[in-house]
Structure formats: C-alpha cells, structure tokens
Design a protein around this motif. Structure first.
Motif, PDB file in Angstrom:
ATOM      1  N   SER A   1       0.701  -1.351   0.026  1.00 29.04           N
ATOM      2  CA  SER A   1       0.172   0.059  -0.092  1.00 29.04           C
ATOM      3  C   SER A   1       0.742   1.161  -0.016  1.00 29.04           C
ATOM      4  O   SER A   1       0.447   2.374  -0.127  1.00 29.04           O
ATOM      5  CB  SER A   1      -1.003  -0.082   1.135  1.00 29.04           C
ATOM      6  OG  SER A   1      -0.156   0.102   2.472  1.00 29.04           O
ATOM      7  N   ASN A   2       2.105   1.094   0.218  1.00 27.39           N
ATOM      8  CA  ASN A   2       3.222   2.154   0.374  1.00 27.39           C
ATOM      9  C   ASN A   2       3.827   2.542  -1.051  1.00 27.39           C
ATOM     10  O   ASN A   2       4.489   3.550  -1.019  1.00 27.39           O
ATOM     11  CB  ASN A   2       3.998   2.075   1.323  1.00 27.39           C
ATOM     12  CG  ASN A   2       3.683   2.065   2.760  1.00 27.39           C
ATOM     13  OD1 ASN A   2       2.783   2.910   3.132  1.00 27.39           O
ATOM     14  ND2 ASN A   2       4.207   1.117   3.661  1.00 27.39           N
ATOM     15  N   LEU A   3       3.354   1.620  -1.883  1.00 24.93           N
ATOM     16  CA  LEU A   3       4.169   1.692  -3.273  1.00 24.93           C
ATOM     17  C   LEU A   3       3.900   3.256  -3.932  1.00 24.93           C
ATOM     18  O   LEU A   3       4.884   3.663  -4.570  1.00 24.93           O
ATOM     19  CB  LEU A   3       3.756   0.930  -4.168  1.00 24.93           C
ATOM     20  CG  LEU A   3       4.571   0.624  -5.523  1.00 24.93           C
ATOM     21  CD1 LEU A   3       5.815   0.573  -5.390  1.00 24.93           C
ATOM     22  CD2 LEU A   3       3.833  -0.519  -6.477  1.00 24.93           C
ATOM     23  N   GLY A   4       2.715   3.553  -3.846  1.00 25.66           N
ATOM     24  CA  GLY A   4       2.602   4.906  -4.185  1.00 25.66           C
ATOM     25  C   GLY A   4       3.457   6.349  -3.872  1.00 25.66           C
ATOM     26  O   GLY A   4       3.587   7.138  -4.742  1.00 25.66           O
ATOM     27  N   ASP A   5       4.005   5.983  -2.817  1.00 27.22           N
ATOM     28  CA  ASP A   5       4.867   6.818  -2.355  1.00 27.22           C
ATOM     29  C   ASP A   5       6.126   6.930  -2.793  1.00 27.22           C
ATOM     30  O   ASP A   5       7.130   7.833  -2.951  1.00 27.22           O
ATOM     31  CB  ASP A   5       5.054   6.914  -0.963  1.00 27.22           C
ATOM     32  CG  ASP A   5       3.925   7.027   0.017  1.00 27.22           C
ATOM     33  OD1 ASP A   5       3.041   7.854  -0.279  1.00 27.22           O
ATOM     34  OD2 ASP A   5       3.675   6.400   1.118  1.00 27.22           O
ATOM     35  N   TYR A   6       6.588   5.802  -3.714  1.00 25.05           N
ATOM     36  CA  TYR A   6       7.835   5.381  -4.320  1.00 25.05           C
ATOM     37  C   TYR A   6       7.940   5.287  -5.667  1.00 25.05           C
ATOM     38  O   TYR A   6       8.780   5.310  -6.414  1.00 25.05           O
ATOM     39  CB  TYR A   6       8.370   4.300  -3.574  1.00 25.05           C
ATOM     40  CG  TYR A   6       8.669   4.273  -2.270  1.00 25.05           C
ATOM     41  CD1 TYR A   6      10.337   4.676  -1.598  1.00 25.05           C
ATOM     42  CD2 TYR A   6       7.706   4.177  -1.208  1.00 25.05           C
ATOM     43  CE1 TYR A   6      10.424   4.923  -0.517  1.00 25.05           C
ATOM     44  CE2 TYR A   6       7.984   4.470   0.264  1.00 25.05           C
ATOM     45  CZ  TYR A   6       9.171   4.883   0.515  1.00 25.05           C
ATOM     46  OH  TYR A   6       9.791   4.840   1.773  1.00 25.05           O
TER      47      TYR A   6
ATOM     48  N   TYR B   1      11.278   1.624  -8.939  1.00 29.27           N
ATOM     49  CA  TYR B   1       9.984   1.193  -9.258  1.00 29.27           C
ATOM     50  C   TYR B   1       9.201   1.960 -10.241  1.00 29.27           C
ATOM     51  O   TYR B   1       9.147   3.217  -9.835  1.00 29.27           O
ATOM     52  CB  TYR B   1       9.239   0.762  -7.947  1.00 29.27           C
ATOM     53  CG  TYR B   1       9.876  -0.025  -6.995  1.00 29.27           C
ATOM     54  CD1 TYR B   1      10.421  -1.420  -7.111  1.00 29.27           C
ATOM     55  CD2 TYR B   1      10.158   0.636  -5.716  1.00 29.27           C
ATOM     56  CE1 TYR B   1      11.178  -2.116  -6.221  1.00 29.27           C
ATOM     57  CE2 TYR B   1      11.087  -0.054  -4.441  1.00 29.27           C
ATOM     58  CZ  TYR B   1      11.297  -1.546  -4.940  1.00 29.27           C
ATOM     59  OH  TYR B   1      11.814  -2.154  -4.114  1.00 29.27           O
ATOM     60  N   GLY B   2       8.600   1.225 -11.010  1.00 28.42           N
ATOM     61  CA  GLY B   2       7.641   1.957 -11.817  1.00 28.42           C
ATOM     62  C   GLY B   2       8.357   3.292 -12.881  1.00 28.42           C
ATOM     63  O   GLY B   2       9.567   3.160 -13.063  1.00 28.42           O
ATOM     64  N   ASN B   3       7.473   3.919 -13.298  1.00 29.49           N
ATOM     65  CA  ASN B   3       7.677   5.089 -14.403  1.00 29.49           C
ATOM     66  C   ASN B   3       8.167   4.367 -15.666  1.00 29.49           C
ATOM     67  O   ASN B   3       7.449   4.795 -16.578  1.00 29.49           O
ATOM     68  CB  ASN B   3       9.086   5.895 -13.643  1.00 29.49           C
ATOM     69  CG  ASN B   3       8.619   7.487 -14.075  1.00 29.49           C
ATOM     70  OD1 ASN B   3       7.564   7.793 -14.465  1.00 29.49           O
ATOM     71  ND2 ASN B   3       9.673   8.316 -14.299  1.00 29.49           N
TER      72      ASN B   3
END
Length: 844
Positions: free
Chosen positions: A445-450, A482-484
């Motif tokens: 659930s914390n992934l959106g911060d990173y 992560y991501g982008n």
C-alpha cells in the motif's frame, strides 16, 4: 578471562566470564545486554593456516569462539559453490585481525603467503602464533619479519591460546582512550642477533623499529606495561634527544596553531571556501571500507559510502557535465531473487546469494530527455504515443542498442567508463539493503509514495512516464527504481540462469535473444514493481515504457573506457549469440565456449591446420593480471603485476614449430651439427634467431595468405596462463610441472639434454602444449626490464627499441622457477641458441 561482547550498535567491549548470566550496558549506546556467552555480529579474526596444522587451528578457533571472538576459517566459512579465492579475499577483508598459525608447513604454503600478503596490503594486523621453531622463508620474511609474535612452543597449547585470545580481545576493543608506551621488537625476529625464542606480547622492549599493530579501524592494542616500565623506557633515551624531542613537539604545535589562525582561502574553491571544508575526498581517517551484508540500514550505507569514497579517492556523489547525478554504491552481499511465499513471484526468481565485489556509481534517476539530447542530439520519443515531453521527463522509446550507444558517447565525452548496470547490480541497488518485496518493506500500500505505476498513473489516465525524482528515494538515495519506465540492463536474459549463476559479480548468460529489463513502468502492476521481478525484450524493442539509468565504473584507466562502456568486444555471431571478452580467472570450459562464439562471430573455424601441418587454435580476447606477485617473484626484476587487456582474438600454434615445418618453409636446418640437439620431424626447430623467426613468419604468410607473426609478450603470457592466476597454468605446485613440461628435473638432470618432441606433455586450458619448458620461445617485443612500470593496459607491444628481444617459457635446461608463466628473458635478436618459435595468426 575476558570474553568479547558485540553490541548491535557495533561497539565491541570486554566482559569477564564471571558476568555470564548477568547484564551489562554497552559503553557506547547504553543498551543493556545479556552476557550469556559469545555475542557475535560479525567476523573478528581471520585464521591463516596450513591444512597440516588443522588440529592446532581447530583448537584455536574453539578457544576464540568460546570467548566471543568470531573466527573466519576455511573451508568452514566458504559457502558451497562459492569461488574459493574470492571467498578467501572477502574473509580477510571483513576481519579486523589475522592470526597466522606459523609452522614449517605454513612457512612454505603458497596459499598462506597470499593470505598474509593480502592482509598486509590492506593494513590488517597479522599476529603470528609460532608453534614450530623454524626460520622464516624469504617470502614470509618480506611480510612479517617485524610483526609482534607469540610463541606456543611449549605445552600445554591451551595456555598459549588463552593468552592469545586475551590479547586479541584487547586489540579488538581498544578505542584509543588509554595511552601507552610504544611496544617495539627486533626488525627480524629470526635473525641470529636475536634470542632463539621470538618476543612474546609481554616481552620487554628491545632495540628496533616500533611494532605496527594498527588495524583497518586505526586501532592500536593497549600495552600492559606499568608506569615504571614506561619510565625505564624513557630513561634509556639520551638527555639531549629528550630536549630535541620536546623542542620538536613545541615547534609542531606552534605551526599547527599558526596554520589555524591564518586559514588561507583556497584559490580554486568557489566563493573562497577554505580548503579544509571543501568537498574533496580526505585521506583515510581510520575508517575501514568494508563490504555491506544485507540486511543493512541507511546509516550503514552512509558510513560505508564515505569509507569507500575515501578508499578510492572519489566523492560520495557527483553530477557530470550533462547534469546526470550519480551516487556511490558500496559493494556488498545480498540475496537475489524472491522467496516462494512472495506474492506475484515468478519461477525464474530463485533465491541465491550474490556478492557485488566493487563499488560503483549509479545515476540517481533515469536518464532524462534533456540529458539524452545533450549527448545524442536526437529525440526518439517525438511524435510517439503516451509521451510527455520536457527536460525532466525520462528518455523513452530507447532500444538496448540506443542505450549502449549513449553510454559509449558519454564515455568518450566524459573520459569515464559509463555502462548499463548488470541485473545483479540493479537489484542490489534497488533493494538498498532490504530483503523484502520492496525497498520500503512488504506493505504494497506504500508503493504510491515511491513509484508511478498502474494505480496512480495508468488508471487515472496519466498514461506516460512522469518527471523523474518526484517520488521518495530508497536506502541508497535512488529514485524511481520502481515504476515510471522499465530500465535496460547489460545482461542477456536466461530463465534458468539463477540456478547456476556465479556468486560474485554475475553478468548473465553468455548469449541469448532478449535483454533484461527491470523495475516496471507507469503501467506496471504491484507484482511487477517488486525488487525481484524480471522482464525481458528484444534489444531492438522501443516503446513509451522503456528507458534506462547508468552505472559509472570506478576505473582509473580511461584508455579503455570505450571497451567498458560499449563492449566493442561483444560482436553478435551468425546464430545471434554473443561473444564476450574473458576476465581471468576463467575455466577451460569457459574458454572453450568463448572460442566457439568468437569463431562464429568472426566467420572462422575455432581451430585449423595449415598446409605445413601446423595446428592453431583460436584464443578469445580477455583481461588478465600480467607479471607476478611479490611473493612469487622473490624480488625478480621486471615482473611487476599489472592488468592487461587483449582486445582481439587470435590463433596461436598448439605446439612450437617443428624441424620438419621449418625445413619446408625455410629450406634450412640451423640446428644441424649443433650440440644438445635431437633431430627428427617432431622435434622443435632450435638454434633459431629472432630475425630468422620473423623471416619464417613472413614466408609463411606469403604461402598461406594469412598474416603470421610472433606473439607479443602479453599475448604469449595470456595464452600461457589460459585463465589462471597462479605460478603455472596448472597451479602453484611445481611438483606437477613434469606432467606439463620438459625441464631440468626430467630432462637435463637425467641426461636427456635436448628439446623433446612437441606435444607429449599435458596441454593448458587453451589446449596449448609445451608453454612451460622444452624451448625458450621468441616474442615480437623488444625486451625492457622496467617496461611493465608504464606499459599500456590494452594490447601492449613492448618498448619502441632495444638491444634484446623477449624470450618466454623456459627450456629443458632450466629449473622450475624459470618455467613460470611470468618468467621473462631476452637476448640478442641475431643469436640462435636453444631458442625456438611458436606462430600467431591475426584475426580481423
């Protein structure tokens, strides 16, 4: 007797055995610790010994570990499947003290000599425990003649081990808070002028230089001498020297005070920043640069990064001329892949331990559009779907080849070696010391911060890569791991590679059809954004979700940055496989694999036999250590150890040129009527001068339509070593030399005083016979005794002129020492004595 206690904060302190079962507070952080016996958080002592002294060594380790001193000892602490040599080096470098079990066996052990040499070179104190009264060998004398010894010549051994443990605990826990008189010992404890018994730790001072027991943390053991002993020590110094000493100290203090008062501004510093506060690396201030071991904290990262920056003489971070910011990633060990319980796990994520052995710089963010344009002058994303344009948006629609070309151009421009990260380097940097699914923990659930991923990008109609650096960084200070955008790595993709990959610095499979991508993109799901998730695509693939970030290698040799950056020595073969340059040490199996790949890449056979019956095999390009370490050379001039890269493949004769082959090409018999010659078709051509050898190659080239020549000295030694780093191509034990070579012991000494038929002895890892012994072989180079001091690191060809040409390999006349891989000789190019020739064919 004391035991050693190690707090979680890293502080080591002593406790008495009577405190067992009680609590004591850490003198550094105040934490209460249960003293229930050894409390160990890391290795303290590396034990160097010969296998023949294993009983003593086991007793030593048992005593030490009962006291809380964690011993690193082979083979116990070498993981199954690990490279033995690499494990030994890591063991030495993560310990603070080396204890050498000194006996007649260890005195002559090549492995022990290497271990001691490594410890001395790293500033790690070596404590020799002498269990036999033997004289130091020449190589051992070089390293430990001035060390402080402890004798264990008289029984019972247990008493000596208890005393040694006490001293080691004192050494490990001393923080410099107590002052002591210097401890000194003779410069040569084995010299005749010294007592037959070596000085022990409590021996009274004798004339000679101070003993150096300073370890990698700048620690010096407390001296148990009493005040009266210190007074005696001081009284031995003549009065006038005491006055001079007082005067010198006073003058030094005056200079320091004066310097602090004037604090001149540094001319080169912006805005007149004093030099003392500038950001340039400072000399090592007693901090030891050690490899990290996951899990580790951000605090540990900061300390390790600072220590490694000091060790390497670099900054902890820098921004290059095109605005790419990079931070230093300290080396370390971590578990790559994922546990079976991790949600979203794939079958190709098998857990395995990996060591990253060297520090490297990694860019804090993905390469941006502005940075790409500054280097490449193009905009591959223009006009494409799902793209936002702007200076700080990542460069997308970049193929693997495009990313490689960027590295190459930036390396040329910056004079530094920029590369794509290996898959292992990427995951190690991504994890930032963690062992969880994400660098911030297991809570998805914390992934959106990173990260920018499907929940906060794709599903809210922001279908593009976002500006870099907007999300929180990981433990190494890296954004958007992560991501982008997916990020290209160096490696070919191998679904089963993890099951048999090297444990140290893996570079992926030798070939493949897809390259690795890591990190996921703005459209990636939670499971794809995990640290362990692996993706792959064709190296020509380009779309909105692919970009890359850089690694800058820590290499002082900028002459080979193009090779490091763009890997020019990795052409694709006809089957789409990749041929790569070897890096020693490597095995015969690896050499055979690369031989086939390079042959395919160059459109040639891996071996051939010419019209004169000369068999030649392809030698793949590679990198190796040329010359010999100090202990092997024993002071022999001209063998300084240095790294050399052979950048192109070449063919080399499997054997020396035979008499029959020489006669067919040259029509002469220079050995005819000479002494110490056995004639016959399969005996080597001898009494060949350098000049006639060059002429032989010229004529052979005309007949064959290929470019034959003599090998350079570097090409010869690389081929001789065939991936090894030992004295001989088969190891260090010269008792095996007779299986590989004709030399004094099995030729001259037994009355067979001549060069023997070629190819009768065992071949080396490249399949070459008689590289040791039989005949000295001419090389292309002029001989230069000091040439290694400043020779080029890539394809050296020797001095530009001279009076002698290089000879290599030794002969049937010589002792084993003269048949080592590193042995160098030279002679007048017009002379043809007991010399022969082995030919090389260039590959273009």
């Amino acid at each position: 007797m004391p035991i050693l206690v190690t707090c979680a904060c890293g502080k080591k302190f002593r406790a008495d055995e009577k405190h067992a079962g009680k609590q004591r507070s850490c003198p550094k952080c105040g934490q209460l610790l249960d003293i229930a016996g050894p409390q160990v958080s890391a290795y303290d002592v590396f034990v160097s010994y010969s296998n023949k002294d294993k009983t003593t060594c086991d007793a030593l380790c048992a005593t030490f570990e009962r006291k809380g001193i964690r011993c690193w000892i082979a083979p116990r602490d070498i993981l199954p499947g690990a490279n033995w040599g690499e494990a030994i080096i890591r063991g030495i470098e993560q310990c603070q003290v080396m204890v050498l079990v000194f006996s007649s066996h260890s005195n002559e052990s090549l492995q022990v000599k290497r271990e001691v040499e490594r410890a001395v070179s790293k500033g790690i104190p070596v404590i020799p425990l002498r269990i036999e009264d033997v004289k130091l060998s020449r190589a051992m004398e070089y390293f430990i003649s001035s060390q402080h010894w402890l004798d264990a010549l008289t029984p019972p051994l247990e008493n000596h081990l208890e005393e040694l443990a006490r001293k080691v605990i004192r050494l490990l826990t001393d923080d410099g808070s107590t002052s002591s008189a210097p401890s000194v010992s003779g410069s040569d404890p084995m010299s005749k002028s010294q007592p037959t018994s070596l000085p022990s730790f409590d021996a009274p001072p004798v004339a000679g230089p101070p003993v150096t027991l300073t370890g990698p943390m700048g620690q010096t053991p407390s001296n148990p001498s009493s005040a009266s002993r210190r007074a005696i020590w001081w009284s031995r110094i003549p009065l006038y020297w005491r006055w001079i000493s007082f005067g010198g100290v006073a003058a030094l203090l005056a200079i320091i005070v004066f310097s602090l008062r004037i604090t001149p501004e540094t001319k080169d510093s912006p805005e007149g920043i004093p030099e003392a506060t500038s950001s340039r690396p400072r000399p090592n201030e007693g901090i030891s640069a050690l490899a990290l071991k996951a899990p580790f904290s951000k605090t540990e990262v900061i300390a390790a990064r600072a220590a490694w920056a000091t060790e390497k003489g670099v900054h902890t971070e820098f921004t290059n001329e095109v605005g790419i910011k990079l931070v230093l990633i300290p080396p370390g060990q971590f578990v790559m892949g994922s546990p079976e319980s991790e949600e979203g796990r794939k079958d190709d994520e098998s857990k395995h331990t990996v060591t990253i052995s060297q520090p490297y710089f990694m860019s804090v963010t993905e390469v941006t559009q502005k940075q790409w344009m500054a280097v490449m002058g193009t905009e591959p994303w223009i006009g494409e779907d799902s793209v936002k344009t702007g200076d700080d948006y990542p460069a997308t629609y970049v193929t693997w080849q495009d990313a490689l070309a960027f590295c190459q151009k930036l390396s040329q421009r910056d004079g530094k070696a920029y590369v794509l990260p290996t898959e292992a380097e990427w995951e190690y940097a991504c994890r930032g010391g963690t062992e969880t699914a994400y660098s911030f923990g297991a809570d998805e659930s914390n992934l959106g911060d990173y990260a920018w991923y499907d929940k906060n990008a794709l599903e809210v109609r922001q279908k593009y890569a976002h500006q870099v650096g907007q999300k929180l960084p990981n433990g190494f200070g890296l954004h958007d791991m992560y991501g982008n955008v997916w990020e290209w790595c160096q490696d070919w993709r191998g679904s089963d590679f993890y099951k048999s990959s090297p444990s140290v610095d893996p570079h992926g499979p030798a070939n493949g059809s897809s390259r690795v991508l890591r990190g996921a993109s703005w459209g990636g799901s939670l499971s794809k954004c995990r640290s362990a998730y692996r993706h792959y695509d064709d190296p020509t693939a380009r779309f909105s979700g692919i970009g890359f970030r850089l690694v800058r290698e820590l290499r002082s040799d900028t002459s080979v940055v193009l090779d490091a950056a763009a890997t020019p020595n990795t052409p694709s073969s006809k089957e789409g496989k990749s041929a790569v340059a070897l890096i020693a040490p490597f095995s015969a199996s690896e050499a055979s694999t690369e031989r086939v790949l390079w042959a395919s890449a160059k459109g040639v056979e891996p071996e051939f036999t010419n019209e004169f019956g000369m068999a030649l095999v392809l030698i793949p390009p590679g990198e190796f250590e040329m010359g010999s370490p100090v202990w092997e050379a024993l002071g022999l001039a001209g063998e300084k150890l240095h790294t050399v890269k052979i950048s192109l493949p070449y063919f080399l004769g499997v054997t020396e040129v035979t008499q029959q082959q020489w006669k067919e090409v040259m029509g002469t018999e220079p050995w005819k009527g000479a002494e110490y010659v056995m004639e016959g078709n399969e005996y080597p051509a001898t009494y060949v001068s350098w000049e006639s050898a060059v002429e032989f190659c010229r004529k052979l080239s005309e007949r064959e339509g290929k470019k034959y020549r003599l090998p350079t000295e570097a090409e010869w030694e690389y081929a001789c070593r065939s991936g090894t780093e030992t004295a001989y191509s088969f190891g260090d034990d010269d008792s095996q030399l007779g299986d590989y070579a004709w030399y004094a012991k099995n030729a001259r000494v037994v009355g067979e005083q001549y060069a023997h038929q070629v190819g009768q002895k065992l071949p080396n890892g490249f399949g070459l016979h008689d590289m040791h012994g039989n005949m000295w072989e001419w090389c292309r180079d002029w001989y230069g005794k000091d040439y290694y001091d400043n020779s080029p690191s890539v394809d050296p060809t020797g001095p530009t002129d001279g009076s002698r040409c290089v000879l290599r390999g030794g002969s049937w006349r010589h002792l084993s020492y003269n048949c080592r891989s590193a042995t160098r000789n030279g002679d007048n190019p017009t002379l043809g004595l007991h010399y022969g020739v082995r030919v090389l064919v260039e590959v273009h």
